[in-house]
Design an enzyme around this catalytic site. Structure first.
Site, mmCIF file in Angstrom:
data_model
loop_
_atom_site.group_PDB
_atom_site.id
_atom_site.type_symbol
_atom_site.label_atom_id
_atom_site.label_comp_id
_atom_site.label_asym_id
_atom_site.label_seq_id
_atom_site.Cartn_x
_atom_site.Cartn_y
_atom_site.Cartn_z
ATOM 1 N N ARG A 135 0.792 -1.221 0.000
ATOM 2 C CA ARG A 135 0.000 0.000 0.000
ATOM 3 C C ARG A 135 0.829 1.278 0.000
ATOM 4 O O ARG A 135 0.358 2.320 -0.452
ATOM 5 C CB ARG A 135 -0.925 0.018 1.230
ATOM 6 C CG ARG A 135 -1.943 -1.121 1.274
ATOM 7 C CD ARG A 135 -2.820 -1.143 0.040
ATOM 8 N NE ARG A 135 -3.881 -2.151 0.121
ATOM 9 C CZ ARG A 135 -4.518 -2.625 -0.927
ATOM 10 N NH1 ARG A 135 -4.197 -2.222 -2.142
ATOM 11 N NH2 ARG A 135 -5.463 -3.514 -0.772
ATOM 12 N N ARG A 195 -0.935 -14.667 -4.858
ATOM 13 C CA ARG A 195 -1.154 -14.266 -3.470
ATOM 14 C C ARG A 195 -1.274 -15.466 -2.537
ATOM 15 O O ARG A 195 -1.280 -15.299 -1.315
ATOM 16 C CB ARG A 195 -2.418 -13.414 -3.375
ATOM 17 C CG ARG A 195 -2.343 -12.114 -4.161
ATOM 18 C CD ARG A 195 -3.710 -11.473 -4.306
ATOM 19 N NE ARG A 195 -4.292 -11.117 -3.027
ATOM 20 C CZ ARG A 195 -5.576 -10.883 -2.821
ATOM 21 N NH1 ARG A 195 -6.439 -11.001 -3.830
ATOM 22 N NH2 ARG A 195 -6.023 -10.557 -1.629
ATOM 23 N N LYS A 225 -7.486 -15.318 5.395
ATOM 24 C CA LYS A 225 -8.544 -14.988 4.429
ATOM 25 C C LYS A 225 -8.357 -15.855 3.190
ATOM 26 O O LYS A 225 -7.256 -16.374 2.960
ATOM 27 C CB LYS A 225 -8.487 -13.504 4.078
ATOM 28 C CG LYS A 225 -7.167 -13.029 3.434
ATOM 29 C CD LYS A 225 -7.175 -11.532 3.213
ATOM 30 C CE LYS A 225 -5.936 -11.099 2.466
ATOM 31 N NZ LYS A 225 -5.856 -9.633 2.325
ATOM 32 N N HIS A 226 -9.394 -16.114 2.389
ATOM 33 C CA HIS A 226 -10.750 -15.573 2.390
ATOM 34 C C HIS A 226 -11.679 -16.752 2.605
ATOM 35 O O HIS A 226 -11.891 -17.532 1.670
ATOM 36 C CB HIS A 226 -11.049 -14.902 1.065
ATOM 37 C CG HIS A 226 -10.025 -13.878 0.646
ATOM 38 N ND1 HIS A 226 -8.821 -14.207 0.054
ATOM 39 C CD2 HIS A 226 -10.028 -12.527 0.746
ATOM 40 C CE1 HIS A 226 -8.139 -13.090 -0.220
ATOM 41 N NE2 HIS A 226 -8.844 -12.048 0.203
ATOM 42 N N HIS A 238 -13.977 -8.750 -6.950
ATOM 43 C CA HIS A 238 -14.030 -7.291 -7.005
ATOM 44 C C HIS A 238 -15.024 -6.832 -8.073
ATOM 45 O O HIS A 238 -15.535 -5.717 -8.015
ATOM 46 C CB HIS A 238 -12.645 -6.700 -7.317
ATOM 47 C CG HIS A 238 -11.643 -6.902 -6.223
ATOM 48 N ND1 HIS A 238 -10.910 -8.052 -6.104
ATOM 49 C CD2 HIS A 238 -11.264 -6.094 -5.202
ATOM 50 C CE1 HIS A 238 -10.103 -7.960 -5.056
ATOM 51 N NE2 HIS A 238 -10.305 -6.783 -4.491
ATOM 52 N N ASP A 311 -15.107 -9.288 3.858
ATOM 53 C CA ASP A 311 -14.269 -8.745 2.795
ATOM 54 C C ASP A 311 -14.830 -7.358 2.462
ATOM 55 O O ASP A 311 -15.920 -6.985 2.909
ATOM 56 C CB ASP A 311 -14.300 -9.659 1.569
ATOM 57 C CG ASP A 311 -13.027 -9.530 0.726
ATOM 58 O OD1 ASP A 311 -12.309 -8.523 0.885
ATOM 59 O OD2 ASP A 311 -12.783 -10.439 -0.090
#
Length: 990
Positions: A135, A195, A225-226, A238, A311
């Site tokens: 980030r 990931r 997660k998830h 998404h 989420d």
């Protein structure tokens, strides 16, 4: 100050201390062995319960609901966005923030701004799957989980998790939404892929647990997660709602395993995905909004009692169907404690509150959600243990490097093509992509390489067609992609077209820095490609490690963690053994205390301050791993350039072992030298009918042949303090063609006179040890005669080029810029100038710079590489340049106890004390020193390789402070003390 203000100020102070915003003064953390769970503070569960009850009582029902809201914030979006977020903190009294893009400074400013407006400390979260770099711009990142999974080292994974946690904690982040616990069962998965740890549920479970332990032990809340498992999807949640068609049994035997393992390892939160899972909830309700999925499976089946997190609720998989407020309420009612990335915050809070008022939602449920959040805040912020940490950077660097090492995958190695053993033939590298320099630079440390660089495969194809490529060269083709997803062939483009341009006879190594799934439609390569490596990522660390592996510095042992195709499946990987070349590493890899090694810096600093020498280079390798490679000081005292690792020193008498002795060992390997023979057999043309004829080579090489130590040849060539013009000229012309120094050239046959002077010098008659240079004048001529080339040419061809030594050379001015060469003495008597680029030793200079006893130049790294070659018994992989038994013979003491010397090599004194080494070395140690301030020692027993180069003779050779201060032996002592301390700790920890 009223009570409310005081309470708020107290929370802010607790938050700032507990969250790590002022931890720069507290950077002390014990290095973990395996990691131990950080102990809780001295408070009890009763204290915790009392605090939670007290804080809960202060909150209204709406405020209790608001504690579940974790709102998105970008620290780089400017004041208006931050003001809007701050208003939500202040007026809606939300419980937390998840931070997205920004920079380190503005993140910390934003966190402090928000916390100062909060009545209760905010729980700060971040998606930091590969560290905060996910980030924050400008931050170094950890490897992706795909790479970590391929490395498959649980202790290493735990350390990575710990350092990710430390990184978050120091920025004031309490919760890291990591690790991804999804089992990557679908290579076409558009959102998980790189990931995830891999496709083996049991392996992913173990790795998830290790990552959880690491993050939690750093005092940061982890989040697996998830749930219930996003690994077998072909849609991106998404954008739309994916479906997982697994049966309940498949979920329990595959998808649930990592979550169960993470829960057992102590994760404090689980994120629920937006998925359609018909076998678990036939209603079609997305899992994040499903009470069945959360309560029946996560809470009851897996026994999870921590925070359940939705989420992101702005994702189109749920937001478009249910609306921005309704989706938040549904997640809350389904059992989510934290509502991540809610939109229309005020409306959503009011909607949930209305359900309390209508009786659809009980106050007890609201209280349960709020209590879990308050518990998390108590543990992560209010009563978080104070953890003293040392600088995490060195260990962070080590674990990242080790991850790329262990993950590095070989899927082809035809004819044992790797590693590259000998580098004495042309090597051509063709690089395609961006950010390729780390690979280039490390390759250059091992060999002389011709590089071609192109930004795209299309450009490479176009330009290579115009180049005539050497069919006899060794090729390295490295392709670099910064993408990890399928678009444009995972960012590689049409890379295979480049392979087709290689000459038919060529042999090539293919390296892919990026997602190995680019190979999923491949099953074979052109016949020119003999070896294929996958480096997983296009980072400097991945490139640097891969370059070392290609050259043989460490084993390649990586195994696939995910299927690429039917040919290369999970668990596949070809092992490649190292060939013994030096590995560039760091002290922490061997457990050496870096604080202890700082004593080396102190010793050197004091020596430079005392003007023992202007500067120096030090290289230390232990067990074949370079743990120190440092340069200090300047080339000269007055306005000198700073010494770098690339500077080249006159290594003086180390020439005796680095050139003459290794040359003789090579000749013995070729059955062209026998140390038992005498000079009359070796060089009869110079010693016949003289007392020197009967001197045996072994006695000469062990300095017990009765030779006088030294002859000042140059004095015989001077008249009234000036050079004899019949012997020297100022220009290179005719027979005056051997350079002695700038504008000084000696007759090309004067060396004959020097040999005549030696044999006319009476022997001392002693048969005991007495050091002498003189025998090496004869060995120089023997090497030339036997090899049919100059000694400089012979050692370069037979030793230095195969080893890839690029700075070790005679006559350095013919190869290097003068500024790269360190000056030695200002010669006031003979050459009457600063000696710069010419050999310091007068006799070697009169030989034209190529002599048996002096004349060699090198940097410390090349000399260390040569010594490592000798520690490896003269082998490069399976190739024997010098036979092992010959190395053992020459490096052993020949006539102990009366004479400590090996054949050509110096040795410690028999007692180890009061000799040329410190008293901690083993008796098997061998090496040599040089008059200019150089020394090298190799210890086979302790596997220590020590090189120190300086120009202590600048500006005056009468400066012996380096010896009086015991600089070199004291540095050696520090190295051994650090090594022995590390060994003791390792033994104690077993």
């Amino acid at each position: 100050m009223n009570k409310k203000t005081f309470r708020k100020a107290s929370f802010i102070l607790i938050l700032v201390i507990g969250s790590g915003l002022i931890t720069s003064a507290l950077l002390k953390t014990p290095a973990h062995k395996p990691l131990k769970k950080q102990s809780k503070s001295l408070t009890t569960d009763k204290d915790e319960d009392q605090w939670i009850s007290a804080e809960l009582a202060k909150l209204s029902t709406k405020e209790r609901i608001a504690q579940s809201f974790m709102v998105a914030c970008w620290s780089n979006k400017g004041k208006e966005h931050l003001a809007e977020t701050e208003m939500l903190v202040r007026e809606q009294k939300i419980g937390g923030l998840i931070f997205f893009q920004g920079e380190r400074d503005n993140l910390q400013e934003a966190i402090q701004q928000m916390q100062s407006s909060a009545a209760l400390p905010l729980l700060i979260g971040m998606d930091a799957e590969w560290g905060v770099a996910m980030r924050l711009s400008g931050e170094p990142r950890f490897p992706y989980q795909q790479t970590i999974g391929a490395a498959n080292d649980l202790e290493l994974i735990e350390k990575i998790g710990y350092h990710m946690g430390v990184e978050c904690d120091m920025l004031g982040i309490h919760m890291n939404f990591s690790p991804v616990a999804d089992v990557n069962l679908n290579p076409q998965n558009p959102v998980i892929g790189f990931r995830a740890f891999g496709s083996n549920p049991q392996q992913v479970a173990r790795q998830t647990a290790a990552m959880v332990k690491g993050i939690e032990n750093a005092g940061v809340i982890s989040c697996v997660k998830h749930f219930p498992g996003h690994g077998d999807t072909d849609k991106d949640s998404h954008k739309e709602l994916p479906s997982v068609s697994h049966s309940v049994n498949e979920f329990e035997s595959k998808d649930f395993l990592p979550f169960k393992s993470g829960i057992e390892a102590g994760t404090r939160s689980v994120m629920v995905a937006h998925l359609n899972v018909p076998s678990l909830d036939p209603s079609g309700t997305p899992s994040s909004l499903s009470k069945v999925v959360i309560e029946t499976y996560l809470r009851k089946k897996l026994g999870f009692k921590g925070l359940v997190i939705s989420d992101a609720l702005n994702m189109k998989a749920v937001s478009e169907k249910y609306g921005k407020s309704e989706v938040v309420a549904k997640a809350y009612l389904a059992g989510c404690d934290i509502l991540l990335f809610p939109e229309n915050v005020s409306d959503a809070i009011n909607l949930i509150y209305s359900k309390v008022e209508s009786g659809e939602l009980s106050k007890e449920t609201v209280n349960e959600h709020c209590k879990r959040i308050l518990k998390a805040k108590y543990e992560a912020i209010v009563h978080k243990p104070m953890i003293k940490r040392r600088d995490p950077a060195p260990e962070r660097k080590l674990i990242i490097n080790q991850t790329y090492e262990k993950a590095l995958l070989c899927i082809k190695n035809e004819e044992d093509h790797l590693p590259v053993d000998r580098v004495d033939k042309p090597i051509i590298r063709i690089a395609v992509g961006t950010h390729t320099s780390a690979f280039r630079d490390r390759l250059n440390d091992y060999a002389k390489i011709t590089h071609y660089k192109y930004f795209t495969a299309e450009e490479a194809v176009k330009r290579l067609k115009t180049i005539k490529l050497d069919p006899n060269a060794e090729y390295i083709l490295d392709f670099h992609s910064d993408a990890q997803r399928a678009r444009n062939n995972y960012g590689f483009g049409p890379w295979k077209q480049v392979l087709d341009l290689l000459p038919e006879q060529a042999k090539a190594t293919l390296v892919l820095f990026g997602n190995p799934l680019t190979l999923q439609n491949e099953t074979e390569f052109p016949k020119t490609v003999k070896s294929v490596l996958c480096g997983y990522e296009n980072t400097a660390a991945a490139q640097e490690r891969t370059a070392q592996a290609i050259m043989g510095a460490f084993d390649i042992e990586g195994k696939l963690a995910t299927d690429i195709n039917t040919q290369w499946k999970s668990g596949f990987g070809i092992q490649v053994k190292n060939n013994g070349r030096l590995k560039y590493s760091q002290p922490e890899e061997l457990g050496l205390n870096p604080d202890k090694l700082k004593e080396v810096d102190d010793i050197v600093a004091k020596a430079i301050e005392a003007k023992a020498f202007p500067g120096c280079q030090i290289v230390v390798a232990i067990d074949g791993k370079i743990v120190i490679q440092k340069s200090y000081g300047t080339t000269i005292y007055e306005n000198g350039d700073s010494i770098t690792n690339d500077h080249i020193y006159d290594i003086a008498s180390i020439t005796k072992i680095a050139s003459s002795t290794t040359a003789l060992m090579r000749l013995k390997t070729l059955n062209k030298f026998d140390e038992k023979t005498d000079l009359n057999e070796l060089v009869p043309e110079y010693v016949k009918d003289t007392p020197y004829a009967d001197l045996k080579a072994i006695d000469l090489l062990t300095h017990q042949a009765g030779l006088t130590p030294w002859i000042a040849f140059y004095k015989r060539t001077m008249e009234n303090g000036e050079l004899n013009p019949s012997i020297y000229q100022k220009e290179d012309k005719g027979v005056y063609n051997r350079a002695v120094a700038d504008n000084i050239f000696i007759k090309d046959d004067y060396w004959k006179t020097m040999l005549k002077i030696i044999v006319e010098t009476p022997l001392t008659g002693k048969k005991s040890y007495e050091y002498s240079d003189l025998s090496y004048y004869f060995f120089n001529k023997y090497i030339e005669k036997t090899s049919g080339m100059g000694q400089n040419e012979f050692v370069d061809k037979e030793i230095y080029q195969p080893l890839g030594l690029q700075t070790m050379t005679y006559l350095p001015l013919k190869k290097f810029n003068k500024k790269r060469i360190v000056p030695t003495e200002y010669d006031k008597e003979f050459r009457k100038q600063l000696i710069h680029g010419y050999v310091h030793d007068p006799g070697a200079a009169m030989m034209g710079g190529v002599a048996g006893h002096a004349g060699l130049f090198s940097n410390a790294t090349d000399l260390a590489a040569l010594m490592q070659f000798l520690l490896n018994k003269g082998q490069i992989g399976d190739q024997s340049i010098i036979k092992k038994e010959i190395v053992d013979q020459f490096t052993a003491c020949q006539f102990c106890p009366g004479n400590r010397r090996g054949i050509g090599f110096d040795k410690p004194t028999v007692s180890i004390k009061n000799g040329p080494t410190c008293d901690l070395v083993s008796p098997s140690t061998f090496g040599h020193s040089g008059f200019t301030g150089t020394i090298t020692w190799a210890d086979p027993e302790n596997k220590v390789n020590f090189v120190f180069l300086s120009n202590r003779v600048y500006p005056d050779a009468d400066n012996w402070k380096i010896t009086k201060m015991s600089v070199r032996t004291e540095i050696q002592r520090v190295i051994y003390e650090a090594l022995f301390e590390a060994r003791r700790k390792k033994t104690d920890n077993k």
